[in-house]
Design an enzyme around this catalytic site. Structure first.
Site, PDB file in Angstrom:
ATOM      1  N   LYS A 116       9.146   4.980  28.482  1.00  0.00           N
ATOM      2  CA  LYS A 116       7.735   5.235  28.801  1.00  0.00           C
ATOM      3  C   LYS A 116       6.975   3.913  28.887  1.00  0.00           C
ATOM      4  O   LYS A 116       6.173   3.690  29.789  1.00  0.00           O
ATOM      5  CB  LYS A 116       7.098   6.136  27.730  1.00  0.00           C
ATOM      6  CG  LYS A 116       7.531   7.585  27.843  1.00  0.00           C
ATOM      7  CD  LYS A 116       7.169   8.410  26.613  1.00  0.00           C
ATOM      8  CE  LYS A 116       7.835   9.788  26.711  1.00  0.00           C
ATOM      9  NZ  LYS A 116       7.705  10.604  25.501  1.00  0.00           N
ATOM     10  N   GLN A 135       4.876  10.943  20.004  1.00  0.00           N
ATOM     11  CA  GLN A 135       6.248  11.381  20.290  1.00  0.00           C
ATOM     12  C   GLN A 135       6.717  12.409  19.262  1.00  0.00           C
ATOM     13  O   GLN A 135       6.559  12.216  18.060  1.00  0.00           O
ATOM     14  CB  GLN A 135       7.180  10.145  20.307  1.00  0.00           C
ATOM     15  CG  GLN A 135       8.614  10.442  20.689  1.00  0.00           C
ATOM     16  CD  GLN A 135       8.781  10.897  22.142  1.00  0.00           C
ATOM     17  OE1 GLN A 135       7.999  10.530  23.022  1.00  0.00           O
ATOM     18  NE2 GLN A 135       9.800  11.696  22.402  1.00  0.00           N
ATOM     19  N   ASP A 176       0.081  14.716  27.331  1.00  0.00           N
ATOM     20  CA  ASP A 176       1.220  15.602  27.111  1.00  0.00           C
ATOM     21  C   ASP A 176       0.852  17.055  27.411  1.00  0.00           C
ATOM     22  O   ASP A 176       1.739  17.904  27.535  1.00  0.00           O
ATOM     23  CB  ASP A 176       1.637  15.533  25.634  1.00  0.00           C
ATOM     24  CG  ASP A 176       2.939  14.800  25.405  1.00  0.00           C
ATOM     25  OD1 ASP A 176       3.785  14.814  26.314  1.00  0.00           O
ATOM     26  OD2 ASP A 176       3.097  14.228  24.315  1.00  0.00           O
TER      27      ASP A 176
HETATM   28  N1  GUN Z   1       9.756  14.983  22.645  1.00  0.00           N
HETATM   29  C1  GUN Z   1      10.558  15.519  23.595  1.00  0.00           C
HETATM   30  N2  GUN Z   1       9.865  15.724  24.734  1.00  0.00           N
HETATM   31  C2  GUN Z   1       8.608  15.301  24.499  1.00  0.00           C
HETATM   32  C3  GUN Z   1       7.432  15.246  25.308  1.00  0.00           C
HETATM   33  O1  GUN Z   1       7.400  15.661  26.469  1.00  0.00           O
HETATM   34  N3  GUN Z   1       6.335  14.729  24.695  1.00  0.00           N
HETATM   35  C4  GUN Z   1       6.337  14.296  23.405  1.00  0.00           C
HETATM   36  N4  GUN Z   1       5.204  13.831  22.908  1.00  0.00           N
HETATM   37  N5  GUN Z   1       7.402  14.337  22.639  1.00  0.00           N
HETATM   38  C5  GUN Z   1       8.541  14.836  23.188  1.00  0.00           C
END
Ligand code: GUN
Length: 283
Positions: free
Chosen positions: A53, A97, A120
């Site tokens: 990311k 996350q 998100d």
């Molecule tokens: N963990 C696995 N997929 C995601 C996601 O799309 N966003 C976040 N914040 N954590 C994750």
């Protein structure tokens, strides 16, 4: 043999566009999209995602901040970080996350993120907007899937779509997006009876179960579109929820793992951040 939905290639195309749009935003309006990511603990898969990311944000020309905090962090510590970014005008997107370390109150943290910075799409406000079909920030994985199908010209109107999995991150928002696209949607999960028969009647199958090669050829009718959201490790190798080898003989379109849905997710996060930035500036 199915046509491959090439997420890697499409993602590269979208990222080129993003970079151009970001440069234009800076030139015309002096605006730089900013994203803050909070990574708590040392889950190895999360560390890889967050690294990707960060790389994607920098490549797009964004301002990017990553806070890596130890697993011993408290809910209060993370709330303080969220609050700092909620009030920082240089940050347009905040991502915490998941999964969070044991003992941290995930619900409280997700609700603390300002909905307009919730790239998100996990805040109940955005979840609500998605479910009443209004414009909002939407979860990246299912939105990436929708964008990929749209780009390949897959028409969903009146189609039978089956989503396997009911998580808040993928299954539920995927179902809401498919409904909005006029598909007839069935959500299957661990308690569903006759999953195989339900899938066999589907025009579109989205597999997000987290079980390696769960969807085999006998789940799939000839000509169905098969989307594999799975990311399982089998003998150290990445493997989807779909048995690619047999299913690709029957499907009309299929996503590979890796190189399908995965690259689209991060690209969509960047698109969401750009959208949040433009909206904040009234553009
Ligand atoms: N963990 C696995 N997929 C995601 C996601 O799309 N966003 C976040 N914040 N954590 C994750």
């Amino acid at each position: 043999m199915a046509q491959i939905l090439n997420g890697k290639e499409l993602s590269a195309k979208f990222r080129t566009r993003l970079k151009e749009e970001t440069a234009e935003l800076k030139d015309k309006h002096g605006l730089v999209p900013g994203i803050a990511v909070i990574l708590a603990g040392d889950d190895p898969a999360s560390a890889v995602y967050v690294g990707s990311k960060e790389k994607a944000a920098v490549e797009a020309g964004f301002y990017s901040v990553v806070d890596r905090v130890p697993a011993s962090v408290t809910t209060g510590d993370i709330l303080s970080l969220v609050e700092k970014y909620n009030n920082d005008p240089a940050i347009h997107g905040i991502l915490v996350q998941l999964p969070l370390p044991a003992g941290v109150d995930e619900k409280k943290i997700l609700r603390a993120i300002k909905p307009e910075k919730d790239v998100d799409g996990f805040h109940p406000y955005n979840v609500g907007l998605l479910n009443i079909g209004e414009d909002c920030l939407m979860p990246c994985t299912p939105l990436g899937v929708m964008n990929m199908m749209a780009d390949y010209g897959i028409d969903l109107k009146g189609k039978n779509a089956v989503v396997i999995g009911r998580s808040n991150i993928v299954g539920k928002p995927m179902a809401a997006m498919l409904v909005k696209a006029d598909a007839t949607v069935t959500v299957c999960h661990s308690k569903t009876k006759n999953i195989k028969d339900i899938c066999a009647a589907a025009d579109v199958i989205v597999a997000a179960v987290g079980r390696a090669r769960f969807v085999t050829a006998d789940f799939v009718r000839d000509g169905a579109v098969v989307i594999d959201v799975g990311m399982n490790r089998v003998d150290g190798k990445l493997c989807g929820d779909v048995d690619f080898e047999s299913v690709s003989e029957k499907a009309s379109f299929i996503t590979p793992v890796p190189g399908g849905v995965g690259p689209m997710t991060i690209t969509t996060l960047m698109q969401n951040t750009l959208k949040a930035c433009k909206k904040a500036a009234g553009l």
